[in-house]
Design a protein around this motif. Structure first.
Motif, PDB file in Angstrom:
ATOM      1  N   CYS A 179       0.637  -1.107   0.169  1.00 50.34           N
ATOM      2  CA  CYS A 179       0.139  -0.239  -0.073  1.00 50.34           C
ATOM      3  C   CYS A 179       0.728   0.984   0.298  1.00 50.34           C
ATOM      4  CB  CYS A 179      -1.267  -0.190   0.989  1.00 50.34           C
ATOM      5  SG  CYS A 179      -2.664  -1.283   1.310  1.00 50.34           S
ATOM      6  N   GLN A 180       2.073   1.257   0.823  1.00 53.09           N
ATOM      7  CA  GLN A 180       2.927   2.326   0.965  1.00 53.09           C
ATOM      8  C   GLN A 180       3.565   2.907  -0.998  1.00 53.09           C
ATOM      9  OE1 GLN A 180       4.952   1.988   4.354  1.00 53.09           O
ATOM     10  NE2 GLN A 180       4.197   3.151   5.112  1.00 53.09           N
ATOM     11  N   GLU A 181       3.885   1.332  -1.401  1.00 55.89           N
ATOM     12  CA  GLU A 181       4.956   1.724  -2.329  1.00 55.89           C
ATOM     13  C   GLU A 181       3.649   1.823  -3.251  1.00 55.89           C
ATOM     14  OE1 GLU A 181       6.215  -2.379  -2.712  1.00 55.89           O
ATOM     15  OE2 GLU A 181       8.516  -2.109  -1.154  1.00 55.89           O
ATOM     16  N   ASN A 182       2.867   1.866  -3.532  1.00 59.31           N
ATOM     17  CA  ASN A 182       1.876   2.523  -4.795  1.00 59.31           C
ATOM     18  C   ASN A 182       0.580   3.239  -4.212  1.00 59.31           C
ATOM     19  OD1 ASN A 182       2.219   0.091  -6.260  1.00 59.31           O
ATOM     20  ND2 ASN A 182       1.776  -1.197  -5.057  1.00 59.31           N
ATOM     21  N   GLU A 183       0.979   4.270  -3.160  1.00 63.29           N
ATOM     22  CA  GLU A 183       0.175   5.425  -2.113  1.00 63.29           C
ATOM     23  C   GLU A 183      -0.885   5.051  -2.042  1.00 63.29           C
ATOM     24  OE1 GLU A 183       1.173   8.918  -4.542  1.00 63.29           O
ATOM     25  OE2 GLU A 183       3.680   8.563  -3.887  1.00 63.29           O
ATOM     26  N   ILE A 184      -1.311   3.813  -2.152  1.00 59.76           N
ATOM     27  CA  ILE A 184      -2.894   3.296  -1.358  1.00 59.76           C
ATOM     28  C   ILE A 184      -3.531   3.559  -0.258  1.00 59.76           C
ATOM     29  CG2 ILE A 184      -4.688   0.619  -1.682  1.00 59.76           C
ATOM     30  CD1 ILE A 184      -2.054  -0.170  -3.492  1.00 59.76           C
ATOM     31  N   ARG A 185      -4.887   4.623   0.045  1.00 57.56           N
ATOM     32  CA  ARG A 185      -5.519   4.417   0.805  1.00 57.56           C
ATOM     33  C   ARG A 185      -6.219   4.209   0.927  1.00 57.56           C
ATOM     34  NH1 ARG A 185      -0.803   5.226   1.639  1.00 57.56           N
ATOM     35  NH2 ARG A 185       0.824   7.599   1.689  1.00 57.56           N
ATOM     36  N   LEU A 186      -7.096   4.292   2.323  1.00 55.09           N
ATOM     37  CA  LEU A 186      -8.030   3.020   2.653  1.00 55.09           C
ATOM     38  C   LEU A 186      -8.932   4.379   2.861  1.00 55.09           C
ATOM     39  CD1 LEU A 186      -6.756   0.239   3.973  1.00 55.09           C
ATOM     40  CD2 LEU A 186      -7.461   0.526   1.680  1.00 55.09           C
ATOM     41  N   ALA A 187     -10.086   4.581   2.415  1.00 56.67           N
ATOM     42  CA  ALA A 187     -10.938   5.648   2.924  1.00 56.67           C
ATOM     43  C   ALA A 187     -12.114   5.066   3.799  1.00 56.67           C
ATOM     44  CB  ALA A 187     -11.945   6.909   2.090  1.00 56.67           C
ATOM     45  N   ALA A 188     -13.107   5.268   4.695  1.00 56.51           N
ATOM     46  CA  ALA A 188     -14.162   4.699   5.413  1.00 56.51           C
ATOM     47  C   ALA A 188     -14.405   5.246   6.741  1.00 56.51           C
ATOM     48  CB  ALA A 188     -13.869   3.644   5.603  1.00 56.51           C
ATOM     49  N   THR A 189     -15.788   5.413   7.023  1.00 54.14           N
ATOM     50  CA  THR A 189     -16.597   6.608   8.153  1.00 54.14           C
ATOM     51  C   THR A 189     -16.323   5.555   9.515  1.00 54.14           C
ATOM     52  OG1 THR A 189     -18.718   5.181   7.374  1.00 54.14           O
ATOM     53  CG2 THR A 189     -18.299   7.575   6.890  1.00 54.14           C
ATOM     54  N   ASP A 190     -16.373   4.722   9.631  1.00 48.26           N
ATOM     55  CA  ASP A 190     -15.666   3.103   9.977  1.00 48.26           C
ATOM     56  C   ASP A 190     -14.011   2.643   9.837  1.00 48.26           C
ATOM     57  OD1 ASP A 190     -18.333   3.249  10.990  1.00 48.26           O
ATOM     58  OD2 ASP A 190     -18.817   1.827   9.575  1.00 48.26           O
ATOM     59  N   LEU A 191     -13.608   2.485  11.683  1.00 45.05           N
ATOM     60  CA  LEU A 191     -12.730   1.326  11.696  1.00 45.05           C
ATOM     61  C   LEU A 191     -12.556   0.622  10.487  1.00 45.05           C
ATOM     62  CD1 LEU A 191     -11.893   1.410  15.022  1.00 45.05           C
ATOM     63  CD2 LEU A 191     -10.741   3.029  13.964  1.00 45.05           C
ATOM     64  N   ILE A 192     -11.275   0.592  10.027  1.00 42.16           N
ATOM     65  CA  ILE A 192     -10.956  -0.953   8.903  1.00 42.16           C
ATOM     66  C   ILE A 192     -10.065  -1.667   9.597  1.00 42.16           C
ATOM     67  CG2 ILE A 192     -10.765  -1.639   6.547  1.00 42.16           C
ATOM     68  CD1 ILE A 192     -10.514   1.305   5.834  1.00 42.16           C
ATOM     69  N   HIS A 193     -10.670  -2.875   9.557  1.00 41.61           N
ATOM     70  CA  HIS A 193     -10.239  -3.932  10.692  1.00 41.61           C
ATOM     71  C   HIS A 193      -9.415  -5.304   9.572  1.00 41.61           C
ATOM     72  CE1 HIS A 193     -12.158  -3.169  14.669  1.00 41.61           C
ATOM     73  NE2 HIS A 193     -12.581  -2.899  14.201  1.00 41.61           N
ATOM     74  N   ILE A 194      -8.392  -5.414   9.679  1.00 38.00           N
ATOM     75  CA  ILE A 194      -7.610  -6.339   8.496  1.00 38.00           C
ATOM     76  C   ILE A 194      -7.889  -7.853   9.613  1.00 38.00           C
ATOM     77  CG2 ILE A 194      -5.867  -6.386   6.998  1.00 38.00           C
ATOM     78  CD1 ILE A 194      -5.664  -3.487   6.983  1.00 38.00           C
ATOM     79  N   VAL A 195      -7.878  -9.113   8.170  1.00 37.02           N
ATOM     80  CA  VAL A 195      -7.836 -10.168   8.960  1.00 37.02           C
ATOM     81  C   VAL A 195      -6.901 -10.526   8.360  1.00 37.02           C
ATOM     82  CG1 VAL A 195      -8.708 -12.323  10.243  1.00 37.02           C
ATOM     83  CG2 VAL A 195     -10.099 -10.150  10.289  1.00 37.02           C
ATOM     84  N   CYS A 196      -5.863 -11.712   9.020  1.00 32.72           N
ATOM     85  CA  CYS A 196      -5.291 -12.374   8.154  1.00 32.72           C
ATOM     86  C   CYS A 196      -5.521 -14.092   8.665  1.00 32.72           C
ATOM     87  CB  CYS A 196      -3.750 -12.316   8.096  1.00 32.72           C
ATOM     88  SG  CYS A 196      -2.347 -13.313   7.662  1.00 32.72           S
ATOM     89  N   ARG A 197      -6.417 -14.342   7.906  1.00 30.38           N
ATOM     90  CA  ARG A 197      -6.632 -16.343   8.331  1.00 30.38           C
ATOM     91  C   ARG A 197      -5.600 -16.694   8.295  1.00 30.38           C
ATOM     92  NH1 ARG A 197     -12.419 -16.488   6.673  1.00 30.38           N
ATOM     93  NH2 ARG A 197     -12.973 -14.176   6.727  1.00 30.38           N
ATOM     94  N   GLU A 198      -4.280 -16.516   8.346  1.00 29.28           N
ATOM     95  CA  GLU A 198      -3.685 -18.097   7.377  1.00 29.28           C
ATOM     96  C   GLU A 198      -2.946 -17.768   8.934  1.00 29.28           C
ATOM     97  OE1 GLU A 198       0.773 -18.725   5.316  1.00 29.28           O
ATOM     98  OE2 GLU A 198      -0.691 -17.737   4.264  1.00 29.28           O
ATOM     99  N   CYS A 199      -2.391 -16.600   9.779  1.00 27.16           N
ATOM    100  CA  CYS A 199      -1.718 -16.161  11.227  1.00 27.16           C
ATOM    101  C   CYS A 199      -3.160 -16.048  12.555  1.00 27.16           C
ATOM    102  CB  CYS A 199      -0.898 -15.333  11.173  1.00 27.16           C
ATOM    103  SG  CYS A 199       0.645 -15.684   9.709  1.00 27.16           S
ATOM    104  N   GLY A 200      -4.404 -15.672  11.774  1.00 24.46           N
ATOM    105  CA  GLY A 200      -4.880 -15.228  12.770  1.00 24.46           C
ATOM    106  C   GLY A 200      -5.139 -14.080  13.472  1.00 24.46           C
ATOM    107  N   GLU A 201      -4.139 -13.214  13.428  1.00 24.99           N
ATOM    108  CA  GLU A 201      -3.924 -11.433  13.548  1.00 24.99           C
ATOM    109  C   GLU A 201      -5.378 -10.900  12.596  1.00 24.99           C
ATOM    110  OE1 GLU A 201      -1.774 -10.201  15.012  1.00 24.99           O
ATOM    111  OE2 GLU A 201      -0.216 -12.631  15.320  1.00 24.99           O
ATOM    112  N   THR A 202      -5.653  -9.630  14.006  1.00 19.15           N
ATOM    113  CA  THR A 202      -6.441  -8.996  13.698  1.00 19.15           C
ATOM    114  C   THR A 202      -5.518  -8.173  13.910  1.00 19.15           C
ATOM    115  OG1 THR A 202      -8.232 -10.895  14.036  1.00 19.15           O
ATOM    116  CG2 THR A 202      -8.780  -7.737  14.229  1.00 19.15           C
ATOM    117  N   GLU A 203      -5.903  -6.853  12.848  1.00 24.30           N
ATOM    118  CA  GLU A 203      -5.110  -5.655  13.023  1.00 24.30           C
ATOM    119  C   GLU A 203      -6.283  -4.536  13.098  1.00 24.30           C
ATOM    120  OE1 GLU A 203      -1.765  -3.284  11.979  1.00 24.30           O
ATOM    121  OE2 GLU A 203      -0.978  -5.377  13.171  1.00 24.30           O
TER     122      GLU A 203
END
Length: 63
Positions: free
Chosen positions: A13-37
Motif C-alpha cells: 500500500c505504501q509503495e503504490n500510494e494506496i489509501r483506504l477511506a471509510a467512516t468506520d474503523l477498518i479491521h484487517i484479518v490474516c486468516r493464515e496467521c489469525g492476526e487481527t489489526e
C-alpha cells in the motif's frame, strides 16, 4: 504484533500510494496467521467534506 503477511500488505500500500477511506474503523484479518489489526493511520485517507459549491456534488443546492 503484525504478522508478516499484513506487513507485506502495508508495504504494498505504501509503495503504490494506496489509501483506504471509510467512516468506520477498518479491521484487517490474516486468516493464515489469525492476526487481527485495525488499519493503521498511515493507510487512512482523511476525506474532506463535500464542496457544496461544486455542481457535481449530489446534495449541492442548485438554482
Amino acid at each position: 504484533m503484525t504478522c508478516q503477511h499484513l506487513k507485506k500488505l502495508y508495504q504494498l500500500c505504501q509503495e503504490n500510494e494506496i489509501r483506504l477511506a471509510a467512516t468506520d474503523l477498518i479491521h484487517i484479518v490474516c486468516r493464515e496467521c489469525g492476526e487481527t489489526e485495525v488499519c493503521p493511520s498511515m493507510l487512512m485517507e482523511h476525506a474532506a467534506p463535500p464542496d457544496e459549491s461544486d455542481p457535481a456534488t449530489p446534495n449541492a443546492d442548485r438554482p
